[in-house]
Each structure stands twice: as structure tokens, then as C-alpha cells.
Scaffold this motif. Structure first.
Motif, PDB file in Angstrom:
ATOM      1  N   LEU A  41       0.992  -1.686  -0.228  1.00 30.41           N
ATOM      2  CA  LEU A  41      -0.031   0.008   0.059  1.00 30.41           C
ATOM      3  C   LEU A  41       0.829   1.250  -0.173  1.00 30.41           C
ATOM      4  CD1 LEU A  41      -2.742  -0.983   3.057  1.00 30.41           C
ATOM      5  CD2 LEU A  41      -3.135  -0.257   0.480  1.00 30.41           C
ATOM      6  N   LYS A  42       1.723   1.512   0.734  1.00 33.06           N
ATOM      7  CA  LYS A  42       3.092   2.407   0.315  1.00 33.06           C
ATOM      8  C   LYS A  42       3.628   2.784  -0.297  1.00 33.06           C
ATOM      9  CE  LYS A  42       6.081   4.297   3.984  1.00 33.06           C
ATOM     10  NZ  LYS A  42       7.195   4.700   4.980  1.00 33.06           N
ATOM     11  N   LYS A  43       3.865   1.700  -0.885  1.00 31.57           N
ATOM     12  CA  LYS A  43       4.768   1.728  -2.154  1.00 31.57           C
ATOM     13  C   LYS A  43       3.889   2.451  -3.473  1.00 31.57           C
ATOM     14  CE  LYS A  43       9.087  -0.473  -1.175  1.00 31.57           C
ATOM     15  NZ  LYS A  43       9.530  -1.765  -1.457  1.00 31.57           N
ATOM     16  N   HIS A  44       2.518   1.770  -3.498  1.00 34.79           N
ATOM     17  CA  HIS A  44       1.596   1.924  -4.199  1.00 34.79           C
ATOM     18  C   HIS A  44       1.596   0.812  -5.248  1.00 34.79           C
ATOM     19  CE1 HIS A  44       0.294   5.967  -2.572  1.00 34.79           C
ATOM     20  NE2 HIS A  44       1.675   6.269  -2.812  1.00 34.79           N
ATOM     21  N   HIS A  45       1.801  -0.171  -4.877  1.00 34.40           N
ATOM     22  CA  HIS A  45       1.551  -1.214  -5.218  1.00 34.40           C
ATOM     23  C   HIS A  45      -0.161  -2.015  -5.713  1.00 34.40           C
ATOM     24  CE1 HIS A  45       5.776  -1.045  -6.567  1.00 34.40           C
ATOM     25  NE2 HIS A  45       6.416  -1.122  -5.670  1.00 34.40           N
ATOM     26  N   LEU A  46      -0.865  -1.878  -4.959  1.00 33.50           N
ATOM     27  CA  LEU A  46      -1.928  -2.838  -4.305  1.00 33.50           C
ATOM     28  C   LEU A  46      -2.305  -0.568  -3.899  1.00 33.50           C
ATOM     29  CD1 LEU A  46      -3.749  -4.655  -3.753  1.00 33.50           C
ATOM     30  CD2 LEU A  46      -2.685  -4.853  -2.010  1.00 33.50           C
ATOM     31  N   HIS A  47      -3.780  -1.332  -4.308  1.00 36.03           N
ATOM     32  CA  HIS A  47      -4.197   0.188  -3.547  1.00 36.03           C
ATOM     33  C   HIS A  47      -5.768  -0.495  -2.871  1.00 36.03           C
ATOM     34  CE1 HIS A  47      -2.233   2.566  -6.590  1.00 36.03           C
ATOM     35  NE2 HIS A  47      -1.834   2.269  -6.640  1.00 36.03           N
ATOM     36  N   ALA A  48      -6.500  -0.384  -2.203  1.00 34.53           N
ATOM     37  CA  ALA A  48      -7.406   0.020  -1.091  1.00 34.53           C
ATOM     38  C   ALA A  48      -8.574  -0.761  -1.754  1.00 34.53           C
ATOM     39  CB  ALA A  48      -7.614   1.060  -0.075  1.00 34.53           C
ATOM     40  N   GLN A  49      -8.810  -0.028  -3.070  1.00 40.17           N
ATOM     41  CA  GLN A  49     -10.262  -0.775  -3.907  1.00 40.17           C
ATOM     42  C   GLN A  49      -9.929  -1.545  -4.158  1.00 40.17           C
ATOM     43  OE1 GLN A  49      -8.438   2.586  -4.072  1.00 40.17           O
ATOM     44  NE2 GLN A  49      -7.625   2.747  -6.646  1.00 40.17           N
ATOM     45  N   ASP A  50      -8.683  -2.573  -4.666  1.00 39.16           N
ATOM     46  CA  ASP A  50      -8.221  -3.236  -5.037  1.00 39.16           C
ATOM     47  C   ASP A  50      -8.855  -4.866  -5.034  1.00 39.16           C
ATOM     48  OD1 ASP A  50      -7.893  -1.996  -7.534  1.00 39.16           O
ATOM     49  OD2 ASP A  50      -5.269  -1.469  -6.436  1.00 39.16           O
ATOM     50  N   GLU A  60     -10.275  -4.483  10.336  1.00 38.79           N
ATOM     51  CA  GLU A  60     -10.244  -4.074  11.129  1.00 38.79           C
ATOM     52  C   GLU A  60      -8.809  -3.760  10.878  1.00 38.79           C
ATOM     53  OE1 GLU A  60      -9.894  -0.932  14.386  1.00 38.79           O
ATOM     54  OE2 GLU A  60     -11.448  -1.686  13.004  1.00 38.79           O
ATOM     55  N   CYS A  61      -8.251  -4.607  10.120  1.00 36.35           N
ATOM     56  CA  CYS A  61      -6.307  -4.278  10.806  1.00 36.35           C
ATOM     57  C   CYS A  61      -5.990  -3.395   9.293  1.00 36.35           C
ATOM     58  CB  CYS A  61      -5.824  -5.493  10.136  1.00 36.35           C
ATOM     59  SG  CYS A  61      -4.062  -6.177  10.599  1.00 36.35           S
ATOM     60  N   VAL A  62      -6.636  -3.801   8.271  1.00 30.29           N
ATOM     61  CA  VAL A  62      -6.190  -2.720   6.928  1.00 30.29           C
ATOM     62  C   VAL A  62      -7.340  -1.431   7.593  1.00 30.29           C
ATOM     63  CG1 VAL A  62      -7.397  -2.207   5.009  1.00 30.29           C
ATOM     64  CG2 VAL A  62      -6.812  -4.629   5.057  1.00 30.29           C
ATOM     65  N   ARG A  63      -7.630  -1.126   7.980  1.00 29.14           N
ATOM     66  CA  ARG A  63      -8.626   0.471   8.368  1.00 29.14           C
ATOM     67  C   ARG A  63      -7.555   0.552   9.296  1.00 29.14           C
ATOM     68  NH1 ARG A  63     -10.744   3.271  12.333  1.00 29.14           N
ATOM     69  NH2 ARG A  63     -10.265   1.346  14.033  1.00 29.14           N
TER      70      ARG A  63
END
Length: 74
Positions: A41-50, A60-63
Motif C-alpha cells: 500500500l505504501k509503495k502504491h503497488h496495491l490500492h485499497a479499492q483493489d 479492522e486491521c486494514v483500516r
């Protein structure tokens, strides 16, 4: 089947893959440890909407991860 661990410093470049239509449109379930998810997530290789979470604990952990990343990005 042996699985080779990749070098954490090694960057993989995505290339076009000739996916079979059956595979392309399917959902898969995977598990990642929180540190790996945070790095992606930090490196923008994966996005929350994906992705989506399948249980309350994971959600809760992801939040918390996303809130922490947002706090530390400013």
C-alpha cells in the motif's frame, strides 16, 4: 512443489500475460502478513479499492494500516 522466495530488494516488472479468459475474470483468495500489505500500500503497488476483506478482524486491521499510513505520509 518448491517455492522460491524472492529477494526483497528485487523489483519485478509486470509484463503482459496472455491470460485465459476463465482465469482473468475469477476472484482468488490469498493471505498476506500485515507488514507485506503495508509495504504494498505504501509503495502504491496495491490500492485499497483493489481488494476486500472477508472477515471483521481483517477489515479492522486494514483500516488501522491505512490510517497509520495516512498519518505517517504527512
Amino acid at each position: 512443489m518448491a517455492v522460491r522466495r524472492s529477494d526483497p530488494g528485487h523489483v519485478l516488472q509486470a509484463s503482459s500475460v496472455d491470460w485465459n479468459e476463465d482465469v482473468r475474470n475469477r476472484k482468488i483468495s490469498i493471505t498476506l502478513d500485515a507488514d507485506c500489505l503495508s509495504r504494498l500500500l505504501k509503495k502504491h503497488h496495491l490500492h485499497a479499492q483493489d481488494f476486500s476483506c472477508l472477515d471483521v478482524h481483517s477489515r479492522e486491521c486494514v483500516r488501522r494500516l491505512i490510517l497509520d499510513l495516512m498519518r505517517n505520509s504527512t
